[in-house]
Enzyme design. Sequence first.
Site, PDB file in Angstrom:
ATOM      1  NE  ARG A  14      -4.045  -1.721   2.492  1.00 33.47           N
ATOM      2  CZ  ARG A  14      -4.218  -3.034   2.377  1.00 33.47           C
ATOM      3  NH1 ARG A  14      -3.171  -3.806   2.158  1.00 33.47           N
ATOM      4  NH2 ARG A  14      -5.414  -3.578   2.453  1.00 33.47           N
TER       5      ARG A  14
ATOM      6  CG  HIS B 269       2.801 -17.369   1.725  1.00 29.73           C
ATOM      7  ND1 HIS B 269       2.737 -16.183   2.377  1.00 29.73           N
ATOM      8  CD2 HIS B 269       1.610 -17.460   1.048  1.00 29.73           C
ATOM      9  CE1 HIS B 269       1.602 -15.566   2.108  1.00 29.73           C
ATOM     10  NE2 HIS B 269       0.904 -16.328   1.300  1.00 29.73           N
ATOM     11  NE  ARG B 270      -0.981 -15.630   4.762  1.00 34.12           N
ATOM     12  CZ  ARG B 270      -0.066 -14.776   5.220  1.00 34.12           C
ATOM     13  NH1 ARG B 270       0.706 -15.095   6.223  1.00 34.12           N
ATOM     14  NH2 ARG B 270       0.076 -13.591   4.670  1.00 34.12           N
TER      15      ARG B 270
ATOM     16  CE  LYS C 192       1.252 -14.597  -2.739  1.00 33.56           C
ATOM     17  NZ  LYS C 192       0.553 -13.587  -1.980  1.00 33.56           N
TER      18      LYS C 192
ATOM     19  CG  ASP D  23      -3.966 -13.642   5.206  1.00 36.08           C
ATOM     20  OD1 ASP D  23      -4.890 -14.159   4.544  1.00 36.08           O
ATOM     21  OD2 ASP D  23      -3.301 -12.681   4.793  1.00 36.08           O
TER      22      ASP D  23
ATOM     23  CG  ASN E 106     -11.896 -14.754   1.523  1.00 37.93           C
ATOM     24  OD1 ASN E 106     -11.438 -15.349   2.494  1.00 37.93           O
ATOM     25  ND2 ASN E 106     -11.783 -13.445   1.361  1.00 37.93           N
TER      26      ASN E 106
ATOM     27  CG  ASN F 148      -0.664 -16.119  -6.469  1.00 40.52           C
ATOM     28  OD1 ASN F 148      -1.674 -15.488  -6.791  1.00 40.52           O
ATOM     29  ND2 ASN F 148      -0.719 -17.283  -5.825  1.00 40.52           N
TER      30      ASN F 148
ATOM     31  CB  SER G  76     -11.336  -6.656   1.937  1.00 38.82           C
ATOM     32  OG  SER G  76      -9.969  -7.002   2.119  1.00 38.82           O
TER      33      SER G  76
ATOM     34  CG  ASP H 230       3.120 -11.214  -2.423  1.00 38.64           C
ATOM     35  OD1 ASP H 230       3.448 -12.054  -3.293  1.00 38.64           O
ATOM     36  OD2 ASP H 230       2.090 -11.331  -1.728  1.00 38.64           O
TER      37      ASP H 230
ATOM     38  CD  GLU I 249      -1.583 -16.575  -1.162  1.00 42.62           C
ATOM     39  OE1 GLU I 249      -2.825 -16.642  -0.992  1.00 42.62           O
ATOM     40  OE2 GLU I 249      -0.883 -15.664  -0.686  1.00 42.62           O
TER      41      GLU I 249
HETATM   42  O1  LIG Z   1      -5.634  -6.141   1.641  1.00 47.10           O
HETATM   43  C1  LIG Z   1      -4.748  -6.927   1.994  1.00 47.10           C
HETATM   44  O2  LIG Z   1      -3.586  -6.553   2.225  1.00 47.10           O
HETATM   45  C2  LIG Z   1      -5.096  -8.356   2.181  1.00 47.10           C
HETATM   46  C3  LIG Z   1      -6.413  -8.720   2.318  1.00 47.10           C
HETATM   47  C4  LIG Z   1      -6.823 -10.108   2.566  1.00 47.10           C
HETATM   48  O3  LIG Z   1      -7.369 -10.626   1.372  1.00 47.10           O
HETATM   49  P1  LIG Z   1      -8.975 -10.714   1.096  1.00 47.10           P
HETATM   50  O4  LIG Z   1      -9.548  -9.375   1.265  1.00 47.10           O
HETATM   51  O5  LIG Z   1      -8.991 -11.214  -0.324  1.00 47.10           O
HETATM   52  O6  LIG Z   1      -9.526 -11.700   2.089  1.00 47.10           O
HETATM   53  C5  LIG Z   1      -5.642 -10.998   2.983  1.00 47.10           C
HETATM   54  O7  LIG Z   1      -6.001 -12.349   2.911  1.00 47.10           O
HETATM   55  C6  LIG Z   1      -4.429 -10.747   2.120  1.00 47.10           C
HETATM   56  O8  LIG Z   1      -3.349 -11.552   2.507  1.00 47.10           O
HETATM   57  C7  LIG Z   1      -3.984  -9.315   2.245  1.00 47.10           C
HETATM   58  C1  LIG Z   2      -4.039 -14.144   0.601  1.00 49.65           C
HETATM   59  C2  LIG Z   2      -2.771 -13.768   0.637  1.00 49.65           C
HETATM   60  O1  LIG Z   2      -2.123 -13.066  -0.330  1.00 49.65           O
HETATM   61  P1  LIG Z   2      -2.609 -12.019  -1.436  1.00 49.65           P
HETATM   62  O2  LIG Z   2      -2.122 -10.689  -0.961  1.00 49.65           O
HETATM   63  O3  LIG Z   2      -1.932 -12.469  -2.697  1.00 49.65           O
HETATM   64  O4  LIG Z   2      -4.111 -12.057  -1.532  1.00 49.65           O
HETATM   65  C3  LIG Z   2      -1.903 -14.157   1.778  1.00 49.65           C
HETATM   66  O5  LIG Z   2      -0.782 -13.595   1.899  1.00 49.65           O
HETATM   67  O6  LIG Z   2      -2.284 -15.008   2.597  1.00 49.65           O
END
Ligand SMILES: O=C(O)C1=C[C@@H](OP(=O)(O)O)[C@@H](O)[C@H](O)C1
Ligand SMILES: C=C(OP(=O)(O)O)C(=O)O
Length: 425
Positions: free
Chosen positions: A27, A385-386, A411, A313, A336, A93, A170, A49, A341
């Site tokens: 961000r 990774h998780r 990642k 997560d 979701n 990814n 989100s 990432d 991943e």
């Molecule tokens: O906005 C973010 O930084 C994230 C939002 C979440 O995803 P979702 O909103 O798809 O659940 C989370 O799982 C991801 O690792 C990071």
């Molecule tokens: C869902 C994940 O990653 P992403 O930011 O690619 O959605 C994660 O890091 O668990």
Amino acid sequence: MNSITLGPLTSANGEIQIPGSKSLSNRILLLATLAKGTTKITNLLDSDDIRHMLNALKEMGVRFSLEDQGQTCVLEGNGGPLSVNQADLFLGNAGTAMRPLTAALCLGQGEFRLHGEPRMHERPIGDLVDSLQALGADIEYQKETNYPPLLIKANGLNGGEVSIKGNISSQFLTALLMSAPLAKSDLRINVDGELVSKPYIDITLHAMKQFGVNVENLDYQAFVIKGNQTYQSPGEIMVEGDASSASYFLAAAAIAGGKIKVHGVGTESVQGDVKFAEVLEKMGAKITYGPTWVAAEKGELNGIDMDMNHIPDAAMTIATTALFAEGPTTIRNIYNWRVKETDRLYAMATELKKLGANVVEGDDYITVEPCSDLQHVAIDTYNDHRIAMCFSLIAFSNTAVTINDPECTSKTFPTYFSLFESISG
Ligand SMILES: O=C(O)C1=C[C@@H](OP(=O)(O)O)[C@@H](O)[C@H](O)C1
Ligand SMILES: C=C(OP(=O)(O)O)C(=O)O
């Protein structure tokens, strides 16, 4: 394929500094790019990432320098939309690169192709594209409707009123929010139906505020943002530690005995995943906090039945911790997991069953029964990774565990296994 065998281990002790947050790193990189002025970002995460975001920004002509093994970045903001007018961007990814960049690239002028690893092309983006198209964007699906690769013919985003679905990710709303201040006029975003992973929206709003933009939040049902604004660089900004990454170490102490203090996340954190520590506490672990740290010690762990939509997560860490509790654990409202991943509900259930546990894989929940007689097996990690990090906790049972393809932690946490080994005995 590489693998790593861990344990059996009996204790987890020590203090660790957790690397920077993935969510905040990507961000802040994007907001610093759109902002006026130069931003010095410290404690930036150095992982795949973030590299995908940085590579994309470089392709888009953004000037930055990296120091301190990639943990400090000095970036010259554009004071507006990205200025290059053609690019082909590979985003691996990384959801936090793909979704926000899709919206941000619509703000400028030109033709951009966004694509990623094969799994990225199976991760939905249609709800975001629908909303951007409603704001005047020209976006084509190059293969399958609703999925990357995307071709964007950018010509700015209109303001007005738009709705967005929030029931799958989100990140779609986050993407719209971050781009909204640069739209041609004021924008009202209405959330259509349920909003999942809500605390990630707080991270977004917090980061936008650090770059000088306030959003009117109407109880997460609607958001109002003034158009034609310019983000302002805060000068220097530090990325807090990654709360999801902290979860594995806190769980290790809760399971194994010993005490682990994680520095970098605490009561001052903006990340929803700090609430993972509250779940561990409810299960029976002893948790203490400071402004920038959390510590965990073993307690008698009990199973729990809980909606964990707010911590999608870190909730995965509860699925393996559950094996060490008294009584079953049910993690609810996590549909979701299936579009991340890998299909995480299927993958977690499959690997937990391989260990010998009784598991129920529901459409949007998982129930895990404790198991005192786990088998030594090789855990497949599905390039997730998780999965690799969650299953390292099995090393605290009576048996060793083998993790296939441990490098997939790159990642978000390339140093995971060396830190894990440094705290476990
Ligand atoms: O906005 C973010 O930084 C994230 C939002 C979440 O995803 P979702 O909103 O798809 O659940 C989370 O799982 C991801 O690792 C990071
Ligand atoms: C869902 C994940 O990653 P992403 O930011 O690619 O959605 C994660 O890091 O668990």
